[in-house]
Scaffold this active site. Structure first.
Site: not given
Ligand code: XIL
Length: 362
Positions: A159, A264
Protein backbone atom coordinates in the site's frame (compact mmCIF):
# COMPACT_ATOMS: atom_id res chain seq x y z
CA UNK A 1 -30.97 -48.84 9.74
CA UNK A 2 -33.40 -51.18 7.90
CA UNK A 3 -31.38 -53.94 6.37
CA UNK A 4 -32.66 -55.73 3.33
CA UNK A 5 -30.51 -58.77 2.62
CA UNK A 6 -27.52 -57.78 0.52
CA UNK A 7 -28.39 -54.08 0.33
CA UNK A 8 -26.68 -52.75 3.45
CA UNK A 9 -23.61 -51.46 1.67
CA UNK A 10 -25.60 -49.65 -1.00
CA UNK A 11 -27.80 -47.92 1.57
CA UNK A 12 -24.74 -46.84 3.54
CA UNK A 13 -23.08 -45.42 0.42
CA UNK A 14 -26.26 -43.62 -0.59
CA UNK A 15 -26.61 -42.03 2.86
CA UNK A 16 -22.97 -40.95 2.85
CA UNK A 17 -23.40 -39.40 -0.60
CA UNK A 18 -26.45 -37.41 0.47
CA UNK A 19 -24.68 -36.14 3.56
CA UNK A 20 -21.57 -35.05 1.71
CA UNK A 21 -23.50 -33.37 -1.10
CA UNK A 22 -25.56 -31.52 1.47
CA UNK A 23 -22.41 -30.38 3.19
CA UNK A 24 -20.94 -29.50 -0.20
CA UNK A 25 -17.52 -30.38 1.12
CA UNK A 26 -16.82 -33.39 -1.05
CA UNK A 27 -15.16 -31.10 -3.56
CA UNK A 28 -11.97 -29.14 -2.95
CA UNK A 29 -11.21 -25.81 -4.60
CA UNK A 30 -7.52 -26.71 -4.88
CA UNK A 31 -8.37 -29.73 -7.03
CA UNK A 32 -10.34 -27.60 -9.47
CA UNK A 33 -7.85 -24.81 -10.09
CA UNK A 34 -6.08 -24.74 -13.44
CA UNK A 35 -2.43 -25.81 -13.38
CA UNK A 36 -0.17 -22.90 -12.47
CA UNK A 37 -2.66 -21.10 -10.24
CA UNK A 38 -2.81 -21.82 -6.52
CA UNK A 39 -5.74 -21.02 -4.27
CA UNK A 40 -5.33 -20.01 -0.66
CA UNK A 41 -6.56 -18.31 2.42
CA UNK A 42 -5.27 -15.90 5.04
CA UNK A 43 -5.13 -17.77 8.32
CA UNK A 44 -5.23 -16.42 11.85
CA UNK A 45 -3.19 -17.58 14.82
CA UNK A 46 -5.83 -19.94 16.21
CA UNK A 47 -5.68 -21.69 12.88
CA UNK A 48 -1.89 -21.80 12.46
CA UNK A 49 -1.52 -22.89 16.11
CA UNK A 50 -4.04 -25.68 15.52
CA UNK A 51 -6.37 -24.50 18.31
CA UNK A 52 -9.26 -24.13 15.89
CA UNK A 53 -9.13 -27.75 14.73
CA UNK A 54 -12.30 -27.72 12.64
CA UNK A 55 -11.00 -24.76 10.63
CA UNK A 56 -7.65 -26.48 10.19
CA UNK A 57 -9.43 -29.46 8.62
CA UNK A 58 -11.29 -27.22 6.20
CA UNK A 59 -8.16 -25.25 5.26
CA UNK A 60 -6.21 -28.48 4.71
CA UNK A 61 -8.96 -29.91 2.53
CA UNK A 62 -9.64 -26.87 0.39
CA UNK A 63 -6.44 -24.88 -0.12
CA UNK A 64 -2.86 -25.27 -1.32
CA UNK A 65 -1.59 -21.86 -0.22
CA UNK A 66 -1.65 -19.81 2.99
CA UNK A 67 -1.03 -16.18 3.91
CA UNK A 68 -0.56 -14.95 7.49
CA UNK A 69 -3.40 -12.59 8.43
CA UNK A 70 -1.29 -10.72 11.01
CA UNK A 71 1.63 -12.79 12.32
CA UNK A 72 4.35 -11.53 9.98
CA UNK A 73 3.46 -7.86 10.15
CA UNK A 74 6.14 -5.63 11.65
CA UNK A 75 4.38 -5.10 14.99
CA UNK A 76 3.86 -8.85 15.48
CA UNK A 77 7.30 -10.07 14.56
CA UNK A 78 9.44 -7.13 15.69
CA UNK A 79 7.60 -5.28 18.48
CA UNK A 80 10.67 -3.61 20.02
CA UNK A 81 14.00 -2.51 18.55
CA UNK A 82 15.90 -5.32 20.26
CA UNK A 83 13.18 -7.96 20.23
CA UNK A 84 11.97 -10.29 17.50
CA UNK A 85 9.15 -12.77 18.15
CA UNK A 86 9.14 -15.98 16.14
CA UNK A 87 7.30 -18.75 18.03
CA UNK A 88 3.86 -18.47 16.44
CA UNK A 89 5.47 -17.33 13.18
CA UNK A 90 7.49 -20.53 12.99
CA UNK A 91 4.31 -22.53 13.57
CA UNK A 92 2.63 -20.67 10.69
CA UNK A 93 5.46 -21.57 8.30
CA UNK A 94 5.49 -25.17 9.57
CA UNK A 95 1.70 -25.40 9.08
CA UNK A 96 2.21 -24.79 5.39
CA UNK A 97 5.27 -27.03 5.10
CA UNK A 98 3.44 -29.93 6.77
CA UNK A 99 0.71 -29.69 4.17
CA UNK A 100 2.95 -28.91 1.19
CA UNK A 101 1.23 -25.57 0.76
CA UNK A 102 2.70 -22.48 -0.85
CA UNK A 103 3.59 -20.23 2.10
CA UNK A 104 3.41 -16.47 1.59
CA UNK A 105 4.97 -13.77 3.77
CA UNK A 106 2.84 -10.68 4.44
CA UNK A 107 4.30 -8.10 4.77
CA UNK A 108 7.66 -6.38 5.25
CA UNK A 109 7.16 -2.63 4.79
CA UNK A 110 3.82 -0.90 5.39
CA UNK A 111 2.56 2.26 7.09
CA UNK A 112 0.16 0.31 9.30
CA UNK A 113 0.73 -2.23 12.07
CA UNK A 114 4.26 -0.89 12.45
CA UNK A 115 5.35 0.19 15.95
CA UNK A 116 6.02 3.88 16.62
CA UNK A 117 9.63 3.22 17.72
CA UNK A 118 10.55 2.36 14.13
CA UNK A 119 10.06 5.95 13.02
CA UNK A 120 11.46 7.71 16.10
CA UNK A 121 14.89 9.28 16.17
CA UNK A 122 16.84 10.84 18.99
CA UNK A 123 15.23 13.67 21.01
CA UNK A 124 11.73 12.77 19.87
CA UNK A 125 12.48 13.87 16.30
CA UNK A 126 11.53 11.67 13.35
CA UNK A 127 14.25 9.16 12.50
CA UNK A 128 16.57 10.23 9.67
CA UNK A 129 17.18 8.41 6.39
CA UNK A 130 20.23 6.45 7.53
CA UNK A 131 18.53 5.28 10.74
CA UNK A 132 15.44 4.18 8.85
CA UNK A 133 17.46 2.36 6.20
CA UNK A 134 19.43 0.55 8.89
CA UNK A 135 16.22 -0.48 10.65
CA UNK A 136 14.59 -1.53 7.39
CA UNK A 137 17.61 -3.61 6.39
CA UNK A 138 17.88 -5.25 9.81
CA UNK A 139 14.17 -6.09 9.88
CA UNK A 140 14.06 -7.49 6.36
CA UNK A 141 17.30 -9.45 6.67
CA UNK A 142 16.26 -10.96 9.99
CA UNK A 143 12.71 -11.93 9.04
CA UNK A 144 13.26 -12.97 5.41
CA UNK A 145 16.56 -14.62 6.36
CA UNK A 146 14.93 -16.75 9.04
CA UNK A 147 12.51 -18.26 6.53
CA UNK A 148 14.92 -18.46 3.61
CA UNK A 149 13.87 -21.30 1.36
CA UNK A 150 10.64 -21.83 3.31
CA UNK A 151 8.58 -18.78 2.39
CA UNK A 152 7.80 -18.88 -1.32
CA UNK A 153 7.09 -15.19 -1.82
CA UNK A 154 6.93 -11.95 0.15
CA UNK A 155 4.73 -8.88 -0.01
CA UNK A 156 7.78 -6.64 0.24
CA UNK A 157 5.93 -3.33 0.25
CA UNK A 158 2.23 -2.93 1.00
CA UNK A 159 0.00 0.00 0.00
CA UNK A 160 2.69 2.54 -0.92
CA UNK A 161 0.60 4.35 -3.53
CA UNK A 162 -2.09 6.96 -2.91
CA UNK A 163 -5.42 7.16 -4.70
CA UNK A 164 -4.02 9.81 -7.07
CA UNK A 165 -1.11 7.58 -8.06
CA UNK A 166 1.60 9.44 -6.13
CA UNK A 167 3.63 7.76 -3.42
CA UNK A 168 1.69 7.80 -0.16
CA UNK A 169 2.90 10.23 2.49
CA UNK A 170 3.82 7.43 4.83
CA UNK A 171 6.57 7.60 7.47
CA UNK A 172 8.89 5.32 5.49
CA UNK A 173 8.53 7.63 2.51
CA UNK A 174 8.90 10.84 4.50
CA UNK A 175 12.01 9.59 6.23
CA UNK A 176 13.85 7.83 3.41
CA UNK A 177 12.55 9.43 0.24
CA UNK A 178 11.24 8.07 -3.07
CA UNK A 179 13.71 5.20 -3.23
CA UNK A 180 12.44 3.50 -0.06
CA UNK A 181 10.43 0.99 -2.08
CA UNK A 182 13.48 0.10 -4.18
CA UNK A 183 15.57 -0.29 -1.02
CA UNK A 184 13.04 -2.70 0.48
CA UNK A 185 13.13 -4.88 -2.64
CA UNK A 186 16.94 -4.75 -2.68
CA UNK A 187 17.19 -5.89 0.96
CA UNK A 188 14.60 -8.65 0.50
CA UNK A 189 16.46 -10.05 -2.47
CA UNK A 190 19.74 -10.01 -0.53
CA UNK A 191 18.11 -11.91 2.32
CA UNK A 192 16.62 -14.68 0.15
CA UNK A 193 17.72 -14.60 -3.49
CA UNK A 194 15.27 -17.40 -4.37
CA UNK A 195 12.15 -15.88 -2.83
CA UNK A 196 9.55 -14.28 -5.06
CA UNK A 197 9.00 -10.60 -4.31
CA UNK A 198 5.70 -8.77 -4.71
CA UNK A 199 4.22 -5.30 -4.53
CA UNK A 200 0.75 -5.43 -2.91
CA UNK A 201 -2.06 -2.83 -2.98
CA UNK A 202 -5.83 -2.21 -3.20
CA UNK A 203 -8.17 -0.17 -5.43
CA UNK A 204 -6.20 -1.19 -8.50
CA UNK A 205 -9.42 -1.06 -10.52
CA UNK A 206 -9.21 2.76 -10.17
CA UNK A 207 -7.27 4.15 -13.12
CA UNK A 208 -5.16 6.81 -11.38
CA UNK A 209 -4.03 4.52 -8.60
CA UNK A 210 -3.34 1.66 -11.00
CA UNK A 211 -1.25 3.95 -13.20
CA UNK A 212 0.79 4.92 -10.12
CA UNK A 213 1.38 1.28 -9.21
CA UNK A 214 2.41 0.43 -12.76
CA UNK A 215 4.84 3.40 -12.76
CA UNK A 216 6.27 2.18 -9.47
CA UNK A 217 6.86 -1.41 -10.59
CA UNK A 218 8.31 -0.23 -13.91
CA UNK A 219 10.74 1.94 -11.94
CA UNK A 220 11.78 -1.12 -9.92
CA UNK A 221 12.24 -3.10 -13.12
CA UNK A 222 14.25 -0.25 -14.68
CA UNK A 223 16.55 -0.30 -11.64
CA UNK A 224 17.22 -3.96 -12.34
CA UNK A 225 15.64 -5.10 -9.08
CA UNK A 226 13.89 -8.41 -8.64
CA UNK A 227 10.11 -8.14 -8.61
CA UNK A 228 7.97 -11.14 -9.51
CA UNK A 229 4.42 -10.05 -9.07
CA UNK A 230 1.73 -7.56 -8.22
CA UNK A 231 -0.70 -8.44 -5.48
CA UNK A 232 -4.12 -6.99 -6.17
CA UNK A 233 -5.83 -7.22 -2.79
CA UNK A 234 -9.37 -7.52 -4.16
CA UNK A 235 -11.27 -6.05 -1.23
CA UNK A 236 -14.39 -5.49 -3.28
CA UNK A 237 -18.12 -4.81 -2.94
CA UNK A 238 -21.17 -6.43 -4.53
CA UNK A 239 -21.51 -3.94 -7.35
CA UNK A 240 -18.08 -2.32 -7.50
CA UNK A 241 -15.71 -2.61 -9.16
CA UNK A 242 -17.51 -3.93 -12.23
CA UNK A 243 -16.25 -7.07 -13.94
CA UNK A 244 -15.24 -4.87 -16.90
CA UNK A 245 -13.07 -2.80 -14.54
CA UNK A 246 -11.61 -5.95 -12.98
CA UNK A 247 -10.75 -7.29 -16.42
CA UNK A 248 -9.25 -3.98 -17.55
CA UNK A 249 -7.07 -3.79 -14.45
CA UNK A 250 -5.94 -7.40 -14.88
CA UNK A 251 -5.01 -6.76 -18.50
CA UNK A 252 -2.96 -3.68 -17.65
CA UNK A 253 -1.24 -5.28 -14.65
CA UNK A 254 -0.38 -8.31 -16.77
CA UNK A 255 1.06 -5.86 -19.31
CA UNK A 256 3.97 -5.19 -16.93
CA UNK A 257 5.17 -8.74 -17.56
CA UNK A 258 4.66 -9.61 -13.90
CA UNK A 259 2.55 -12.30 -12.32
CA UNK A 260 -0.79 -11.03 -11.04
CA UNK A 261 -2.23 -12.39 -7.83
CA UNK A 262 -5.48 -11.66 -6.04
CA UNK A 263 -3.99 -11.58 -2.60
CA UNK A 264 -6.82 -10.62 -0.20
CA UNK A 265 -10.14 -11.40 -1.87
CA UNK A 266 -13.42 -10.72 -0.08
CA UNK A 267 -16.75 -9.03 -0.81
CA UNK A 268 -17.96 -6.46 1.68
CA UNK A 269 -21.76 -6.82 1.94
CA UNK A 270 -22.24 -3.81 4.22
CA UNK A 271 -22.60 -0.08 3.56
CA UNK A 272 -19.65 2.10 4.63
CA UNK A 273 -19.60 2.41 8.41
CA UNK A 274 -21.00 5.83 9.32
CA UNK A 275 -21.10 7.61 12.64
CA UNK A 276 -24.38 7.51 14.56
CA UNK A 277 -25.99 5.62 11.73
CA UNK A 278 -29.32 3.94 12.38
CA UNK A 279 -28.40 0.30 13.27
CA UNK A 280 -30.94 -0.96 10.75
CA UNK A 281 -28.93 0.86 8.07
CA UNK A 282 -25.41 0.36 9.42
CA UNK A 283 -25.82 -3.29 10.42
CA UNK A 284 -28.70 -4.50 8.24
CA UNK A 285 -27.95 -8.24 8.40
CA UNK A 286 -27.46 -8.63 12.14
CA UNK A 287 -30.13 -11.37 12.11
CA UNK A 288 -28.80 -13.18 9.04
CA UNK A 289 -28.24 -12.63 5.35
CA UNK A 290 -31.51 -12.60 3.32
CA UNK A 291 -31.67 -15.17 0.56
CA UNK A 292 -31.69 -12.52 -2.14
CA UNK A 293 -28.37 -11.15 -0.87
CA UNK A 294 -27.00 -14.64 -0.52
CA UNK A 295 -27.75 -15.30 -4.16
CA UNK A 296 -26.35 -11.91 -5.19
CA UNK A 297 -23.09 -12.78 -3.45
CA UNK A 298 -22.97 -16.15 -5.21
CA UNK A 299 -23.48 -14.46 -8.58
CA UNK A 300 -20.82 -11.88 -7.75
CA UNK A 301 -18.27 -14.59 -6.96
CA UNK A 302 -19.24 -16.48 -10.12
CA UNK A 303 -18.72 -13.34 -12.21
CA UNK A 304 -15.36 -12.62 -10.58
CA UNK A 305 -14.08 -16.15 -11.04
CA UNK A 306 -15.40 -15.99 -14.60
CA UNK A 307 -12.95 -13.15 -15.27
CA UNK A 308 -10.16 -14.95 -13.42
CA UNK A 309 -10.66 -18.16 -15.37
CA UNK A 310 -10.89 -16.37 -18.72
CA UNK A 311 -7.32 -15.17 -18.05
CA UNK A 312 -6.02 -17.84 -15.70
CA UNK A 313 -2.66 -17.95 -17.48
CA UNK A 314 -2.00 -14.45 -16.15
CA UNK A 315 -2.94 -15.25 -12.55
CA UNK A 316 -0.59 -17.18 -10.29
CA UNK A 317 -2.68 -17.11 -7.10
CA UNK A 318 -6.07 -16.32 -5.61
CA UNK A 319 -6.17 -15.86 -1.81
CA UNK A 320 -9.29 -15.26 0.28
CA UNK A 321 -8.80 -12.89 3.21
CA UNK A 322 -10.17 -15.23 5.86
CA UNK A 323 -11.79 -18.65 5.90
CA UNK A 324 -15.33 -18.18 7.22
CA UNK A 325 -17.57 -15.18 7.73
CA UNK A 326 -16.86 -15.50 11.45
CA UNK A 327 -13.15 -14.87 10.83
CA UNK A 328 -13.42 -11.85 8.55
CA UNK A 329 -11.79 -8.55 9.42
CA UNK A 330 -14.82 -6.87 7.76
CA UNK A 331 -17.16 -7.63 10.68
CA UNK A 332 -15.70 -5.01 13.05
CA UNK A 333 -18.72 -5.04 15.37
CA UNK A 334 -21.21 -5.67 12.56
CA UNK A 335 -22.38 -8.86 10.86
CA UNK A 336 -20.69 -9.19 7.48
CA UNK A 337 -20.79 -12.07 4.99
CA UNK A 338 -17.79 -11.66 2.67
CA UNK A 339 -16.47 -15.22 2.25
CA UNK A 340 -17.41 -18.68 0.95
CA UNK A 341 -18.14 -20.37 4.30
CA UNK A 342 -20.66 -19.24 6.90
CA UNK A 343 -20.23 -18.86 10.64
CA UNK A 344 -20.91 -22.57 11.17
CA UNK A 345 -18.20 -23.40 8.62
CA UNK A 346 -20.83 -24.54 6.13
CA UNK A 347 -20.30 -23.74 2.45
CA UNK A 348 -22.48 -20.91 1.19
CA UNK A 349 -24.11 -20.74 -2.25
CA UNK A 350 -21.07 -18.63 -3.20
CA UNK A 351 -18.85 -21.68 -2.65
CA UNK A 352 -20.94 -23.76 -5.04
CA UNK A 353 -20.93 -20.89 -7.54
CA UNK A 354 -17.12 -20.79 -7.53
CA UNK A 355 -16.97 -24.59 -7.86
CA UNK A 356 -19.28 -24.44 -10.88
CA UNK A 357 -17.13 -21.84 -12.64
CA UNK A 358 -13.92 -23.77 -11.91
CA UNK A 359 -15.49 -27.00 -13.23
CA UNK A 360 -16.45 -25.29 -16.48
CA UNK A 361 -12.83 -24.20 -16.92
CA UNK A 362 -11.59 -27.77 -17.24
C1 XIL B 1 -6.12 -6.77 8.36
C2 XIL B 1 -6.39 -7.99 9.24
O1 XIL B 1 -7.28 -8.85 8.57
C3 XIL B 1 -6.95 -7.56 10.58
O2 XIL B 1 -7.05 -8.68 11.46
C4 XIL B 1 -6.07 -6.48 11.21
O3 XIL B 1 -6.67 -6.02 12.39
C5 XIL B 1 -5.86 -5.32 10.24
O4 XIL B 1 -5.32 -5.82 9.03
N1 XIL B 1 -4.93 -4.89 3.74
C6 XIL B 1 -3.90 -5.71 4.15
C7 XIL B 1 -4.11 -6.65 5.29
O5 XIL B 1 -2.84 -5.75 3.50
O6 XIL B 1 -2.94 -6.86 6.03
C8 XIL B 1 -5.21 -6.18 6.21
O7 XIL B 1 -5.44 -7.19 7.21
C9 XIL B 1 -6.44 -5.86 5.42
C10 XIL B 1 -6.18 -4.75 4.43
Amino acid sequence: MNRLPGSGVCVAIAVAAVVSVAAGQDVALKDLMPAGTVIGVAINQRQSDGTDAASVDLITKQFNQISPENLLKFESVHPAADRYVFEAQDRYVQFGADRKMQVIGHNLIWHQQTPAWVFQGADGKPADRETLLTRMRDHIHTVVGRYKGRIHGWDVVNEAVDEDGALRKAPWHEGIGDDYVAKAFEFAHEADPDAELYYNDYNLEKAAKRAGVIRLVKDLQARGLRIDGIGNQGHWQLATPTTAEIEQALTELHGTGLKVMYSELDINMLPPAGRNADPAVANPYAGGLPDEQQQALAKRYADIFGVFMAHHDWISRVTFWGLTDANSWLNRGRANYPLLWDRQRQPKPAFQAVVDVLRRTH
